[in-house]
Design an enzyme around this catalytic site. Structure first.
Site, PDB file in Angstrom:
ATOM      1  N   HIS A 124      33.151  69.424  28.976  1.00  0.00           N
ATOM      2  CA  HIS A 124      33.972  68.243  29.273  1.00  0.00           C
ATOM      3  C   HIS A 124      33.099  67.101  29.777  1.00  0.00           C
ATOM      4  O   HIS A 124      33.199  65.965  29.294  1.00  0.00           O
ATOM      5  CB  HIS A 124      35.032  68.591  30.318  1.00  0.00           C
ATOM      6  CG  HIS A 124      35.828  67.410  30.790  1.00  0.00           C
ATOM      7  ND1 HIS A 124      37.113  67.162  30.378  1.00  0.00           N
ATOM      8  CD2 HIS A 124      35.515  66.397  31.644  1.00  0.00           C
ATOM      9  CE1 HIS A 124      37.549  66.039  30.935  1.00  0.00           C
ATOM     10  NE2 HIS A 124      36.598  65.564  31.722  1.00  0.00           N
ATOM     11  N   GLU A 125      32.234  67.399  30.743  1.00  0.00           N
ATOM     12  CA  GLU A 125      31.409  66.342  31.323  1.00  0.00           C
ATOM     13  C   GLU A 125      30.414  65.787  30.304  1.00  0.00           C
ATOM     14  O   GLU A 125      30.241  64.574  30.178  1.00  0.00           O
ATOM     15  CB  GLU A 125      30.683  66.857  32.564  1.00  0.00           C
ATOM     16  CG  GLU A 125      31.592  67.226  33.717  1.00  0.00           C
ATOM     17  CD  GLU A 125      32.561  66.111  34.088  1.00  0.00           C
ATOM     18  OE1 GLU A 125      32.219  64.920  33.911  1.00  0.00           O
ATOM     19  OE2 GLU A 125      33.671  66.424  34.531  1.00  0.00           O
ATOM     20  N   HIS A 158      31.607  63.171  27.901  1.00  0.00           N
ATOM     21  CA  HIS A 158      31.661  61.778  28.348  1.00  0.00           C
ATOM     22  C   HIS A 158      30.411  61.028  27.883  1.00  0.00           C
ATOM     23  O   HIS A 158      30.478  59.849  27.518  1.00  0.00           O
ATOM     24  CB  HIS A 158      31.780  61.710  29.866  1.00  0.00           C
ATOM     25  CG  HIS A 158      33.147  62.011  30.379  1.00  0.00           C
ATOM     26  ND1 HIS A 158      34.252  61.282  30.007  1.00  0.00           N
ATOM     27  CD2 HIS A 158      33.601  62.962  31.241  1.00  0.00           C
ATOM     28  CE1 HIS A 158      35.325  61.765  30.613  1.00  0.00           C
ATOM     29  NE2 HIS A 158      34.955  62.787  31.362  1.00  0.00           N
TER      30      HIS A 158
END
Length: 637
Positions: A431-432, A435
């Protein structure tokens, strides 16, 4: 520009407003700014872009442009034909994607000064013609040339930034040292990772007016901010962009095992893909390392939560055997820090290699120290901080422009005893990292601030959840399988979102109209990831599902299965869409990505998935009243 995104600001905000939402959950940690009463959402930049998909580009537009072997010249001539007398400059981050589409970006200028949120992106097809484009150029009245010292002092702008945003920065003795034309570096300050900077730029504000501003850059670790301060009234903050987005042999939870509750650890040998990590994971082509450092990433613990990382502790093995014991019953994080760092290093590198195969390569702005002559700007591996002491119950990723390192900070979570280390949750790590992917591709590698609006920022969170979910589909999963995010670290089987990701409208009732009542980018992102989940399963039902770690491609570079095809189209769509897109535009960019890659072979499946969740052909964006549509274009299926 740079973006900072956090995992756990994620989407728990706004749940109470949903009449049929799940019971309220404990709120994960807020950002330090929100703790001090500063609402960054109030300063978000307006969403201005228009996207024209490939089927709406007039034939006459291409007919008026003289053929050229230089795709940047074709793009430049096209921009001139659209914007008339507007002045602009070519941004240097243009490249040709793996789907054969060239991406060229232009920045509007007024009086030889950049308009920071006025961008024009042109996508040139393999046939040399304009494929699609996005435009957020300012079309109002142009101010006259600046008179010397028409503006306030940049030091005053810095002090206003610190005061208005309540930053932990001492600027009382700040001095401005010239760095370029109306570009300054501040000395005699404290509280920032690097020296603050200020540059004079124009900005289109929420009222569609052109404002002359000081763009003040301050990296205070938890927030890496671009603050636009009115150059006439320096106490007024016009807008804010935050770069931080909140989530050999190696003994690890292997790729596909999301967290300790889903499987066991094992020893993997030389897990890199030499086609995408040509120096392996533990070399940068100039130096070989015997620790968790290489061309793509550098991993270490950061218990102090500080800015330094190079000399922080990381495991070392002269035999290149990164094999360390770990048990979820261990209570002291120091006792398993070697295992934590190794796991984080492994997951981030595996994802780097997968994204490279799917098109996020050096030219597209990926994270590598040595780009080995493949384009893009190097010197930007990802700084991976495990057991970061600056917070708990969260994770975040800071994305600067291509050429500066990304920074991921993984925290300990306190919703269980013992505490849980988020470095062991691959879904959170992916998820991170996503980004970094979405911020580098949207608007181009040189502009990492193109997901700063509420809807575009929400899509940033949604893409991150979607990619993490797609990676961890199980071999036995079907379209009836539901998925959640963060269930292990949060110690809650329902995860950290309002609803599971599901193709059932009973299990997850979100449609495009739901976004009207959602607050916060993480709640908005849950809807976007839900729509993408529908698309994912439509493509899997058509093309099957490849459960291997990496995709296979046909002779035209198209993934042969539905899972990796969906991921590829999402990534290609990011590169096509304009700066700060809305969901209708992002939908169109994904549809266009399919036309560019497959000739439009999957338009029915894509439209059907989007339309099921209200993004059909009649869907319309408005920041306060989105119109949903469940209709398909005539003849698409």
């Amino acid at each position: 520009m740079r973006s900072v995104d956090s995992l756990l600001l994620l989407g728990l905000t706004g749940l109470a407003s949903q009449a049929n939402a799940h019971p309220a959950k404990r709120q994960p940690n807020d950002s330090p700014l929100s703790k001090r009463g500063v609402d960054l959402d109030a300063f978000r930049l307006p969403e201005l872009a228009k996207y024209v998909p490939q089927d709406e580009v007039p034939d006459i537009s291409n007919a008026r442009i003289a053929p050229s072997s230089d795709y940047t010249k074709t793009a430049e001539e096209f921009v001139k034909s659209v914007v008339g007398k507007a002045t602009f400059r070519l941004v240097s981050d243009h490249y040709v994607g793996t789907n054969g589409v060239a991406h060229v970006r232009f920045k509007q200028t007024v009086n030889d000064i950049d308009v920071d949120n006025a961008d024009f992106n042109v996508n040139i097809g393999a046939d040399g013609k304009v494929f699609s484009y996005g435009n957020s150029f300012y079309t109002g009245k142009i101010p006259g040339p600046l008179v010397k010292r028409d503006t306030s002092d940049p030091v005053t702008a810095l002090k206003s930034t610190v005061e208005v945003l309540d930053l932990p920065v001492d600027a009382s003795d700040a001095k401005a040292e010239p760095k370029g034309d109306e570009h300054y570096t501040f000395t005699d300050t404290s509280g920032t990772v690097k020296k603050p900077e200020a540059k004079l730029v124009y900005l289109i504000d929420g009222e569609q007016n052109l404002k002359l501003t000081w763009r003040v850059e301050t990296d205070v670790l938890d927030n890496w901010l671009l603050t636009y301060v009115d150059a006439d009234k320096t106490e007024k903050v016009v807008g804010v962009v935050d770069y931080v987005a909140d989530l050999a042999t190696y003994e690890v939870y292997p790729w596909g095992v999301n967290d300790p509750s889903k499987g066991s650890r094992s020893v993997v040998e030389d897990p890199w893909n030499i086609a995408t990590s040509e120096f392996t994971w533990i070399s940068d082509g100039s130096a070989n390392y015997t620790t968790t450092r290489g061309n793509n990433a550098i991993a270490q613990v950061n218990p102090s939560g500080g800015t330094a990382y190079l000399n922080n502790y990381r495991p070392s093995s002269s035999s290149l055997e990164f094999e360390y014991t770990f048990s979820t019953t261990q209570t002291d994080p120091v006792s398993y820090r070697d295992a934590s760092i190794t796991q984080l290093f492994y997951t981030a590198n595996k994802y780097h290699d997968l994204l490279h195969l799917l098109g996020f390569n050096e030219a597209a702005g990926n994270f590598e120290v040595n780009n080995n002559g493949q384009g893009g700007a190097g010197n930007d591996f990802v700084i991976l901080n495990s057991q970061d002491g600056s917070g708990t119950n969260n994770a975040n990723f800071a994305t600067p422009a291509d050429g500066s390192p990304g920074r991921m900070r993984m925290y300990l979570w306190t919703y269980s005893t013992p505490r849980r280390d988020s470095s062991f949750d691959a879904g959170v790590v992916i998820h991170e990292y996503t980004h970094g992917l979405s911020n580098r591709l949207t608007g181009g590698p040189a502009n990492a601030g193109c997901l700063s609006g509420t809807e575009s920022g929400g899509m940033g969170e949604g893409w991150s959840d979607f990619m993490a979910t797609a990676v961890h589909l199980g071999a036995r999963d079907t379209r009836s399988t539901n998925h959640v995010i963060g269930d292990w670290v949060y110690n809650n089987a329902n995860g950290i979102r309002a609803y599971p990701y599901s193709t059932s409208l009973t299990t997850n009732p979100y449609t495009y109209r739901s976004v009207n009542s959602l607050s916060g980018v993480h709640a908005v992102g849950t809807y976007w990831a839900t729509a993408l989940y529908e698309v994912l399963w439509n493509l899997i039902d058509k093309h099957g599902k490849n459960d291997a770690d990496t995709p296979t491609f046909d002779s035209n570079g198209v993934p042969t299965d539905g899972k990796y095809l969906a991921m590829k189209l999402v990534i290609d769509g990011m590169a096509l869409q304009p700066c700060n897109p809305n969901m209708v535009q992002a939908r169109d960019a994904i549809l266009d990505a399919d036309v560019a890659l497959t000739g439009g072979d999957n338009q029915c499946e894509l439209w059907t998935g989007f339309a099921k969740r209200g993004l059909g052909t009649g869907a319309r964006y408005s920041s306060t009243s989105r119109t949903e549509s469940f209709a398909l274009p005539s003849g698409v299926c």
